[in-house]
Scaffold this motif. Sequence first.
Motif, PDB file in Angstrom:
ATOM      1  N   GLY A 164       0.805  -1.213   0.000  1.00 45.18           N
ATOM      2  CA  GLY A 164       0.000   0.000   0.000  1.00 45.18           C
ATOM      3  C   GLY A 164       0.838   1.262   0.000  1.00 45.18           C
ATOM      4  O   GLY A 164       2.025   1.258  -0.344  1.00 45.18           O
ATOM      5  N   LEU A 165       0.197   2.369   0.398  1.00 48.76           N
ATOM      6  CA  LEU A 165       0.852   3.673   0.425  1.00 48.76           C
ATOM      7  C   LEU A 165       0.741   4.277   1.813  1.00 48.76           C
ATOM      8  O   LEU A 165      -0.240   4.045   2.538  1.00 48.76           O
ATOM      9  CB  LEU A 165       0.184   4.634  -0.566  1.00 48.76           C
ATOM     10  CG  LEU A 165       0.440   4.423  -2.054  1.00 48.76           C
ATOM     11  CD1 LEU A 165      -0.417   5.394  -2.848  1.00 48.76           C
ATOM     12  CD2 LEU A 165       1.907   4.643  -2.386  1.00 48.76           C
ATOM     13  N   LEU A 166       1.734   5.084   2.181  1.00 48.92           N
ATOM     14  CA  LEU A 166       1.661   5.865   3.412  1.00 48.92           C
ATOM     15  C   LEU A 166       1.181   7.269   3.056  1.00 48.92           C
ATOM     16  O   LEU A 166       1.806   7.959   2.245  1.00 48.92           O
ATOM     17  CB  LEU A 166       3.031   5.923   4.088  1.00 48.92           C
ATOM     18  CG  LEU A 166       3.619   4.577   4.541  1.00 48.92           C
ATOM     19  CD1 LEU A 166       4.986   4.801   5.202  1.00 48.92           C
ATOM     20  CD2 LEU A 166       2.678   3.873   5.507  1.00 48.92           C
ATOM     21  N   ILE A 167       0.064   7.667   3.662  1.00 56.47           N
ATOM     22  CA  ILE A 167      -0.547   8.959   3.353  1.00 56.47           C
ATOM     23  C   ILE A 167      -0.630   9.801   4.624  1.00 56.47           C
ATOM     24  O   ILE A 167      -1.045   9.308   5.680  1.00 56.47           O
ATOM     25  CB  ILE A 167      -1.962   8.771   2.772  1.00 56.47           C
ATOM     26  CG1 ILE A 167      -1.899   7.925   1.495  1.00 56.47           C
ATOM     27  CG2 ILE A 167      -2.622  10.113   2.489  1.00 56.47           C
ATOM     28  CD1 ILE A 167      -3.264   7.643   0.900  1.00 56.47           C
ATOM     29  N   GLU A 168      -0.250  11.075   4.532  1.00 54.97           N
ATOM     30  CA  GLU A 168      -0.402  11.974   5.674  1.00 54.97           C
ATOM     31  C   GLU A 168      -1.877  12.033   6.089  1.00 54.97           C
ATOM     32  O   GLU A 168      -2.755  12.165   5.244  1.00 54.97           O
ATOM     33  CB  GLU A 168       0.051  13.385   5.323  1.00 54.97           C
ATOM     34  CG  GLU A 168       1.543  13.566   5.200  1.00 54.97           C
ATOM     35  CD  GLU A 168       1.923  15.032   5.033  1.00 54.97           C
ATOM     36  OE1 GLU A 168       1.295  15.893   5.690  1.00 54.97           O
ATOM     37  OE2 GLU A 168       2.835  15.313   4.235  1.00 54.97           O
ATOM     38  N   ASN A 169      -2.125  11.939   7.405  1.00 56.25           N
ATOM     39  CA  ASN A 169      -3.503  12.097   7.871  1.00 56.25           C
ATOM     40  C   ASN A 169      -3.740  13.460   8.510  1.00 56.25           C
ATOM     41  O   ASN A 169      -4.843  13.740   8.988  1.00 56.25           O
ATOM     42  CB  ASN A 169      -3.886  10.981   8.848  1.00 56.25           C
ATOM     43  CG  ASN A 169      -3.075  11.006  10.126  1.00 56.25           C
ATOM     44  OD1 ASN A 169      -2.149  11.794  10.296  1.00 56.25           O
ATOM     45  ND2 ASN A 169      -3.412  10.110  11.044  1.00 56.25           N
TER      46      ASN A 169
END
Length: 384
Positions: A164-169
């Motif tokens: 998957g991807l790491l996305i800023e929350n």
Amino acid sequence: MKKIGFIPLRQNSKGIIGKNKRKMVGRPLFTWVLGEAIHSSLDVVYVYTDDDTIINFIEKEYHYTNKIKVLKRSGASATDTASTESAMIEFAEKLSYNFDVFCLLQATSPFTKAIDIDNCLSKIAEGKDSALTVVNTHRFVWNEDGTAVNYNPKERPRRQDFKGLLIENGAVYVCTKDVLLNQKNRLGNTIGIVKMPEESLHEVDTEQDWIVVENLLIERQRRAKRSEKITHLVLDVDGVFTNGTIAYTKDGEHTKNFDMRDGMGLEILRQFGVEVMVMTSEQSQLVAKRMEKLKIPQVYLAVKDKYTLLQTLAASQNFSLNNVAYVGDDVNDMANICSVGWSLAPNNAMPEIKQLADVVLSKNSGAGAIREACEFIINYNKRF
């Protein structure tokens, strides 16, 4: 090493009017992250706002801790076009950069927990100059030209095999003083990554967001609770001790009616070693006098953020929310109703509270509901 928290709040918001003060699961939205910041390892937490009602709320509400401070934000840094960095720098200059670590906390990310804040702070202790929270999402991402960004469509991976991807929350950002002072940014050159649950990817910017986030918060609180031996009973007053009505005299004085059977039930309950607390949003001398008569020493008046106070009491007195039975009737009790080991509601409580409570009592408030709750606790505790 001085570690400070920073929560910027604007008075005006266009997506949701007054969203920072609007009740999310019965609490003002901004108090979800503020309450967690209190219980983190931050040394002090500043709320930076141009809203006088929030300033007054904080000054009155969190008198039991010296960890929370509030400063007036300039109008220039609170416009729709002003960046968060501009508010950060303006604030830091007011403090003459008197800190070592700066932690930006976003009120629109109510899923933030104290552990998330501490995990970001630990990245600084490990040698990073900044850190941020992310979510590991397993969504497949595409470009507008029809090409895939993060996977091969001809070899579609199974979820368990897909990184998957790491996305800023957008929840927590931490940096050293040097980064903010010299780079004028929330992030530096060596950045630590802290993962949060996927639900925290939701922020509160629209009415649709509000509905989704509120329901996810309710479910998170309810999933975390465990039914253990009840050692503490916490009671609201109006709509629990009383029927929720007030009688006024011609001179403006008011009266409340209390059921004597409730008082006897509490006396019997204490004989079984259960501590009784009272927590009400009203500042009432009538209530104070009645609780003094009932010999209830822990009476907390004028409490608007009941959940943070209950968390604070649990930490200072060494009990768990799982050991608590809570009786409430209206929306300002909702966060506690969703979070304690056992939640109970009088039969005439508001429908949204009855829907979330573990037990709906057969008696109405002011007519034996507390006595019934006491009997439930005594019988329940027999299994331990």
